[in-house]
Structure formats: structure tokens, C-alpha cells
Scaffold this active site. Sequence first.
Site, PDB file in Angstrom:
ATOM      1  N   ASP A 161       3.319  -4.540   7.932  1.00 57.98           N
ATOM      2  CA  ASP A 161       2.098  -3.758   7.781  1.00 57.98           C
ATOM      3  C   ASP A 161       0.926  -4.697   8.041  1.00 57.98           C
ATOM      4  OD1 ASP A 161      -0.163  -2.450   6.986  1.00 57.98           O
ATOM      5  OD2 ASP A 161       0.597  -1.823   5.029  1.00 57.98           O
ATOM      6  N   LYS A 175     -10.410  -0.836  10.395  1.00 58.93           N
ATOM      7  CA  LYS A 175     -10.624  -1.973   9.496  1.00 58.93           C
ATOM      8  C   LYS A 175     -11.019  -3.226  10.266  1.00 58.93           C
ATOM      9  CE  LYS A 175      -7.182  -0.329   6.181  1.00 58.93           C
ATOM     10  NZ  LYS A 175      -7.876   0.119   4.968  1.00 58.93           N
ATOM     11  N   HIS A 221       0.869  -1.178   0.000  1.00 57.61           N
ATOM     12  CA  HIS A 221       0.000   0.000   0.000  1.00 57.61           C
ATOM     13  C   HIS A 221       0.911   1.235   0.000  1.00 57.61           C
ATOM     14  CE1 HIS A 221      -2.787   2.930   1.837  1.00 57.61           C
ATOM     15  NE2 HIS A 221      -3.774   2.134   1.498  1.00 57.61           N
ATOM     16  N   CYS A 263      -4.673   2.525  -3.703  1.00 59.24           N
ATOM     17  CA  CYS A 263      -3.437   3.026  -3.071  1.00 59.24           C
ATOM     18  C   CYS A 263      -2.292   2.037  -3.226  1.00 59.24           C
ATOM     19  CB  CYS A 263      -3.636   3.331  -1.589  1.00 59.24           C
ATOM     20  SG  CYS A 263      -4.893   4.545  -1.268  1.00 59.24           S
ATOM     21  N   GLN A 269      -4.249  -5.092   6.931  1.00 60.44           N
ATOM     22  CA  GLN A 269      -5.235  -6.041   6.392  1.00 60.44           C
ATOM     23  C   GLN A 269      -5.205  -7.393   7.089  1.00 60.44           C
ATOM     24  OE1 GLN A 269      -7.636  -5.421   4.404  1.00 60.44           O
ATOM     25  NE2 GLN A 269      -7.037  -3.450   3.584  1.00 60.44           N
TER      26      GLN A 269
HETATM   27  C1  LIG Z   1      -2.254  -2.967   3.362  1.00 57.93           C
HETATM   28  C2  LIG Z   1      -2.618  -1.623   3.883  1.00 57.93           C
HETATM   29  N1  LIG Z   1      -1.673  -0.893   4.491  1.00 57.93           N
HETATM   30  C3  LIG Z   1      -1.948   0.320   5.011  1.00 57.93           C
HETATM   31  C4  LIG Z   1      -3.196   0.877   4.916  1.00 57.93           C
HETATM   32  C5  LIG Z   1      -3.419   2.236   5.472  1.00 57.93           C
HETATM   33  O1  LIG Z   1      -4.345   2.233   6.487  1.00 57.93           O
HETATM   34  P1  LIG Z   1      -4.855   3.608   7.090  1.00 57.93           P
HETATM   35  O2  LIG Z   1      -5.382   4.398   5.961  1.00 57.93           O
HETATM   36  O3  LIG Z   1      -5.891   3.224   8.072  1.00 57.93           O
HETATM   37  O4  LIG Z   1      -3.657   4.248   7.727  1.00 57.93           O
HETATM   38  C6  LIG Z   1      -4.209   0.161   4.287  1.00 57.93           C
HETATM   39  C7  LIG Z   1      -5.568   0.740   4.164  1.00 57.93           C
HETATM   40  O5  LIG Z   1      -6.145   0.912   3.144  1.00 57.93           O
HETATM   41  C8  LIG Z   1      -3.913  -1.111   3.754  1.00 57.93           C
HETATM   42  O6  LIG Z   1      -4.845  -1.827   3.119  1.00 57.93           O
END
Ligand SMILES: Cc1ncc(COP(=O)(O)O)c(C=O)c1O
Lengths: 143, 403
Positions: free
Chosen positions: B193, B219, B117, B359, B196
Site C-alpha cells: 500500500d 495525496k 488503513h 481509518c 502514504q
Molecule cells: C495508508 C493508506 N492506505 C490507503 C489509503 C486510502 O487512500 P484513498 O482513500 O485515496 O483510496 C490511505 C488514505 O487515507 C492511506 O493513508
Amino acid sequence: MDLKQIYREIVNEHNLHPEHKRDLANPTYVLQGVNPTCGDDVNIQVELDENGVITDASFSGAGCAVSQASSDIMIDQIIGKNKEEALQFIETFMEMVHGTASEEEIESLDEAAALSDVAHMPARAKCATLAWHTMEKILKGEE
Amino acid sequence: MDLQAIRADFPILADERYVYFDNAATSQRPRQVLEAIDNFYRTTNANPLRGLYEWSIGATEAYEKARSRVARFLNAERDEEIIFTRNATESLNLVAYTWAMANVNEGDEIVISIMEHHSNILPWQMVAKKKGAVLKFLEYDEKFNFSDEELKKITDKTKLVAMTYVSNVLGVTNPVKKVAELAHKVGAVMVVDGAQSTPHKKVDVQDLDADFYAFSGHKMLGPMGIGALYGKRELLDAMPPFLTGGEMIETVTREGATYAELPHKFEAGTVNAGDAVGLAAAIDYLEDIGFDFIVNQENRLSKLCLEAMRDLPYITLYGPLETGRHSGIVTFNIEGCHPHDVSSVLDSEHICIRAGHHCAQPLLQYIGVNATARASMYFYNTDEEVERFVESLKKVRGWLGFE
Ligand SMILES: Cc1ncc(COP(=O)(O)O)c(C=O)c1O
């Protein structure tokens, strides 16, 4: 108008059979517009004569049906206009999008007025205005 | 487990006109979470960690209890290894601005994967640029695995490896435990990370041997605006603070300051106690349901959905063939149709899915598409919703003028 009806009556035809999706042989200006929320791009090409009249224009690039149709409709109506008329036309379109255009002004937009409903969908306004913003930049940059 | 009873806990799901299939973007919240937040503000609200009176002490206790709950949930060794942040993005930035800026130098390497992401790419691009370090990408093979050959990109020069545990586009689970081992062999730190993965599977940070683990509350049934960073204590202790200001100091003079102990060193300013309490309630809820049920239900729905979509010749699916490797995430395109249009016409049927680059633009470039549509299911979704979604999918091409 219901969304599927908008697609059926306006968007689909211009998306599937665009009249102005091609490359110009000798464009005076070429500019790429990018929609940062989706990464879609539209490439606008314009040919101006010595009097500043748009003698030809076209678009290319990958995009959703709304942005493709909007590009096709805009170009269709902008060919033959001089720079000032074209900029006025774009301004009126933007006023329609922002909800400040009068009924008369909207009528003057002709087929582009049909994009009013999509342009008012918060998620799709950027798709509908991408080509218009790009064309505006070309014409203003030229001054 | 009674699915209808579960659904009854989620006020927003009472409106059955809607099919919510954008859970990878943010989940819905059960009333237990909403009530916990409400109750905090109704009964215990005061500025935590500051006041010396009953309400403030109560707020502090509620906040620290929430931290403890998160620590137990991730099986962290100590409570102070949990730093509350706003979300996974902030957690990852914290590591980049503190640990990485202090420890990554010119010529060093940072290794991440191609399926990250943007939140797990941009912070490392920033560090690499500022420090003159090299950012390398691990690419997956046709089976969505990282080959041993590819993992050799982790070398003696590597200072930090960052990888998503579960991909938000492909749904696959990555071998972060194995990658952590490789990272540690060369003396690098491992950043996971968990945005998910945390909603979908039991996570044990000690078993993974992750040095840092980032996730978001929103999430996984929690409120927006609260997330956490897990970090090994030795690392956190040695790191400079991220933000500075109130509540993160021991003493301040005109010349300087000494910083507070962990975890407060990393929690400058008034903290988000109300949402931390909500996050703890979300964890309670998830553990009550149980990850066995959650995984089973998601796999069932993924299977149902993927198998039905596979029969439609105009649909391209992205991600592994095995339906058990999707964590409820189904990413696809419909021939001739732009994903934005697909999402818009499905919206007019009250079906909520995501369209765009999710993203993860480098991943989409690697796959070779500009944008995709994505349906993402959670344990409270039903077979009937999958069927409604698939039936609507069959009509999309017609709505967009193809016949
Ligand atoms: C794999 C992954 N990493 C990071 C994020 C970022 O999360 P947040 O926007 O809650 O900081 C997301 C969210 O879309 C994600 O799917």
C-alpha cells in the site's frame, strides 16, 4: 457565537463536571449509541415508572466534550417528563438542528437551545445529536 | 530551493490565515497540475481509445503518456504494468477481487500488518471470509519494528502479504522489501500500500520486488479521482478482469468475449484521461522539486514540531522517538481533551488537522486509544506554521476549560 465562547459558556462545564454521568442501579432500558465517523459511543440508561414517566436517566461512555455536554443537558431536562413529552422534546431539538423550529419552540428547549450553534457546525452535528438519537430509539422502541 | 517560490505555485496557500496540516488526508495542488488538467479539456478533449480522429487520438496519446510517466516514476519495467484506478482503495480492491479470489483457497493464509488503513484490511477480510482463508496480523514492537519472530507468521500457508510502506498514523516506514523477500520465499505475493509513501519518497517497485503497488494521486499533488495499481506483468496477464464493459475487450459475441491486452483489460469504461494528465504533471512537479528536498524539509518540520511538543507535559505522542521516522506525520493526544474538540478549537484558529481513528481502528485498538489528533506536514509547510501550530496547542487546554 464564536466556537471558543460556546465551549467556555456551555460545553466545558457539562463536560468537566457532568451531573448525570454515572450508572443507574436498576435501569429499565440501556442503549448504546455509536458515532460511526469517530467511533465514539454513549451509553444511555433510563428508568421509567409504571406510568411511563422518566424517573431517572444517566449516560456513560467515551466521547468528545460536545457529545458529553449534549448528553448531560438532554438528560437533565428529560428527567420527570413522560414518554410523549420526552419524544416531543427530542423532536423539537431535532427540528432546531435542521433549522425548522420556530423561535418559540427553540425557547422551549431551555438550556438545550444553547447547543444550536454547535449543532449547526457540519463537522459536529453528529456529536451534538448522538445522545438524542439514542434516547429517541429507546423511547420509541418501548412503544 | 526557495520555499516561498514553491508556495507561490499553490493558489490555495496564498491565503496565509490558514495552516494546512492535513496533508496525509489529501495534499494541495500546484497551478502546474490545475493548468495541465484545464489544458487537456481545453485543447485535446475527446473520448480516449475510441475515436479515429485527431482529438481522440490526442486524448489517447495524452492518457498513454501519463501512464508512461507513472511507470517511469515507479521504475516499472513496462508501461502496461500500470493500471489507472480511482485511488489506492480501488487498486487494492482490484487485487483482492481478481488475484486473491482466484488464488486464495480454504485454509490458506493472508498476512497483513496491524498498522493498515481500512482500505488494506477490508478487502482481505472479504477474501478470507468468502474463501475460508485465515487473516493474520503482524504486530510491531515497542520500537515500531517487526521482529524476526513476528515475521515468522509468514509461512508455507501464506498466499498473500499486504503491508503499508508508510503508516498514515505513526509515520513510520516499513521494511516492505524485506517482507517481500520473505513472502516470495514461501511463494506468496506481496502487495504494497503506497498511499502514504509515494508522496514522500522515491519508490522503485523493481527494487522492492513488490508484486502489486497501490497509490492515490490526490495525496501527492495530483487530482482526486485518479490513482494507479502497479502489477507485475505475468501476474496481471493471468488475472481475470475486475470490471467488465466497454474498452476492455477484444471481441464480444452473444455468448461471450475475449479480453483486451494489458493494461486495458483492467480499465473498463471511459477512462479518466484528464486526471491522469494531472497526475503526470504532479509527478513532474515532485521530481523537479526532488525527493531529497522533500524528505529534508519534512524531517526538519517533524523535528521542530516533535521537539516542541515533547516539552509539553500534557501531550502524548504516538510513533517513534526518532524525528526522522515520521514522514511529516505527528499523531498525538492532549490530556483530558477529546481530539474532536482539539481539532474544532484549532479550526477556529484556522489550523487544519485531522481527528478521529484515521481509518485505522485495529491500529488504534492496538495502541489502546479510541481516537487521536494528527498533524501531517508536507514539503511546502514552513517553520512559522509549525510555530503557530505549537503556540495554539499550548492554549487548547485553556479553551476547553482546564486550568
Ligand atoms: C495508508 C493508506 N492506505 C490507503 C489509503 C486510502 O487512500 P484513498 O482513500 O485515496 O483510496 C490511505 C488514505 O487515507 C492511506 O493513508
